[in-house]
Write an enzyme that holds these catalytic residues in place. Sequence first.
Site, PDB file in Angstrom:
ATOM      1  N   PRO A   1       0.522  -1.877  -0.137  1.00 34.77           N
ATOM      2  CA  PRO A   1       0.439  -0.886   0.944  1.00 34.77           C
ATOM      3  C   PRO A   1       1.283   0.346   0.673  1.00 34.77           C
ATOM      4  O   PRO A   1       2.330   0.278   0.024  1.00 34.77           O
ATOM      5  CB  PRO A   1       0.967  -1.647   2.168  1.00 34.77           C
ATOM      6  N   CYS A   2       0.838   1.481   1.196  1.00 35.38           N
ATOM      7  CA  CYS A   2       1.602   2.722   1.092  1.00 35.38           C
ATOM      8  C   CYS A   2       2.577   2.765   2.267  1.00 35.38           C
ATOM      9  O   CYS A   2       2.173   2.775   3.423  1.00 35.38           O
ATOM     10  CB  CYS A   2       0.669   3.930   1.139  1.00 35.38           C
ATOM     11  N   GLN A   3       3.876   2.759   1.962  1.00 34.01           N
ATOM     12  CA  GLN A   3       4.911   2.696   2.987  1.00 34.01           C
ATOM     13  C   GLN A   3       6.052   3.654   2.632  1.00 34.01           C
ATOM     14  O   GLN A   3       5.923   4.474   1.742  1.00 34.01           O
ATOM     15  CB  GLN A   3       5.416   1.245   3.107  1.00 34.01           C
TER      16      GLN A   3
ATOM     17  N   TYR B   1       9.331   3.911   0.798  1.00 31.81           N
ATOM     18  CA  TYR B   1       9.950   3.109  -0.248  1.00 31.81           C
ATOM     19  C   TYR B   1      11.422   3.433  -0.473  1.00 31.81           C
ATOM     20  O   TYR B   1      11.985   3.107  -1.509  1.00 31.81           O
ATOM     21  CB  TYR B   1       9.180   3.280  -1.563  1.00 31.81           C
TER      22      TYR B   1
END
Length: 412
Positions: free
Chosen positions: A84-86, A88
Amino acid sequence: MIKTIELFAGVGGFRIGLERTNKILEKSVFNIVWSNQWEPSTKTQHASLIYERKWGNSNHSNINIEDVEVVDIPDHDLLVGGFPCQDYSVATTLKNSKGLLGKKGVLWWSIHRILSEKKNKPKYLILENVDRLLKSPSNQRGRDFAVMLKCLDELGYAVEWRVINASEYGYPQRRRRVFFIGYHKSTSIYKKIQKDSLDEWITKDGIMAKSFPISNNFITEKQFDLNADLKDVSDNFGIGEKISPFLNSGVLYKGNIFTAKVNSNFDGKKATIKSILIKEKSVPSEYYIDKDELDKWEYLKGAKKEIRVSSSGFEYNYAEGGMIFPDSIDEPSRTIITGEGGKSPSRFKHVISTPKGLRRLTPIELERLNMFPDDHTKHELVSDTKRAFLMGNALVVGIVEKISLTLAKEID
């Protein structure tokens, strides 16, 4: 045989691509020894149910990856996953710890934990994400990707990346994603990369260049070092910058980064929506748009310039351009999104014109746009709307197939 684990497996897009490579090479090069799929927002684990029906559950984990002990994950040569794109960012330093870790729930750190704790680290990584990863977050352009690259650099990996629009290489969907491949310092591929020829790795020597050719001339290029420590990268990278330094291709090697904006170079046949359509007699009636709903579809797809009122009562000017309606079947499709399913009118759902009238795309057609087998997502506990959702979250299998085929030949 390359022992492989598939993380954030979804309905198995990576696995299908790897198995197709095995079929092309007529030998079992890639062997999936463990997989994990967990969807935190739903009680019924739809993707995992589909995965287990296809491949069984003996080596499959359907629990939160953060709760899996690394010792319970088999040693492996290749780690793959579309995570998932979160956010970071590095959140804290653990007392008496193994170093810097990010926020709980951010799944990049689960990959980092596996790579850190495995004594026999995987030799190769193939990871996928949305292309905005290269420029997020908005207040520190490129920080998230810089954090990942720094992590991998510290763990002994060289990394190459490329933003690939699937339709530019003959696939039937305009889906743009960033793929990056890691090579551990123990591998022969790592040893082939040289600091003074990083540009040649992008144009002709790298796995990406061999899989997805590009024009030799860079539109623009940059070179810089990533030598600050991980916490400093997280806190300071990209501050004050309006654009990210990471372009649509690049390579990291021993802290040195070369990145360039490149154009695809493909002269083969390009697939279109027409090429994936099922026979019209097989389309259920509920996929056709009722005439009394047509005005709603035309409004949502059309251009707008109007005054709207927010929930707090604030009036504002709203404008957006029109979309082609219906979609041209002589072009690749737009990107499938998770809201593709269901009968309700929508700006973003695909609608095509047929002799029987306007209609939405069926689950099989959505699977074909991602190059999955027909009815791969069919399951008695999975609705057609959820099947569309799963395809909105999936990847284009042909890209994995190309990368893994080149990698297998290079290793061999």
